[in-house]
Design an enzyme around this catalytic site. Sequence first.
Site, PDB file in Angstrom:
ATOM      1  N   TYR A 159       0.838  -1.207   0.000  1.00 40.27           N
ATOM      2  CA  TYR A 159       0.000   0.000   0.000  1.00 40.27           C
ATOM      3  C   TYR A 159       0.871   1.255   0.000  1.00 40.27           C
ATOM      4  O   TYR A 159       0.676   2.160  -0.811  1.00 40.27           O
ATOM      5  CB  TYR A 159      -0.923  -0.013   1.217  1.00 40.27           C
ATOM      6  N   LYS A 163       1.091   3.759  -3.319  1.00 41.07           N
ATOM      7  CA  LYS A 163       0.706   5.162  -3.204  1.00 41.07           C
ATOM      8  C   LYS A 163       1.881   6.086  -3.520  1.00 41.07           C
ATOM      9  O   LYS A 163       1.712   7.137  -4.153  1.00 41.07           O
ATOM     10  CB  LYS A 163       0.161   5.450  -1.801  1.00 41.07           C
TER      11      LYS A 163
END
Length: 254
Positions: A159, A163
Amino acid sequence: MQNSFDFTGRRVLVTGAAQGFGRAIAQAFSARGASVIACDIQQQLVEETAALCGENCQARLLDISDAAAVKALFDELNTKGQSIDTLVNNAGGVVGQQGQPLENVTFEQWQAIVNVNLTGAFLMSQAAVSAMKHNKFGRIINISSRAGLEISLTGIQAYASAKAGQIGLTRQLAHELGPWNITVNNVAPGFIRSNPSTEKQWEAMGEEGQRQLIERIALKRLGVAEDIAHAVLYFASDWANWVTGQILSVDGGK
């Protein structure tokens, strides 16, 4: 310059529109005159979003990590004369995963998160730019996270990496697409209780963890999904005509 927050005549596509930020963004554009296409893999919820937005919004079932499905949607829109001028790459999340030691993470777990948070933004942007270039106008707004600038509260390696990668994609595309008057910007939200996943995170923190999180925020409170929608409206508006490649942290102050 026209009324900068009147989006009458604009055609906006929002991914991850079934709930949370995506729903708030779709509603914000619809309320200001835009024609909105709300996309998500959760059909019932995205149809609820479209109903909340009103007659200027249509719901579409779409897996943004499916290159063929993405291409088919944009081919259809372009053929019907409904090409998109504003793309909001909001879809993302941890796809039901929890943080675990690096050596326990499977490739499939890694790929699932990268697909929805980074690959999907690439595929959607790629499919949207032909019409934007033709019209010499476009707005692409990516929704990343503070996790892309610091570390992830989730502890999930994929994650944080995806991002951060999306922020890099934002900057790169801003330079590539600028000659066609296409701006590419990024909103990096702080922690907001906006969907079932963030509610689980909040509960897992316990009272002391929640207190510490809020204490680290300058404004001493959590934000709401509409705060993210307002930042997106700015990047899509005339006020941001000379703004591109930027990352706006909407996090209450750190």
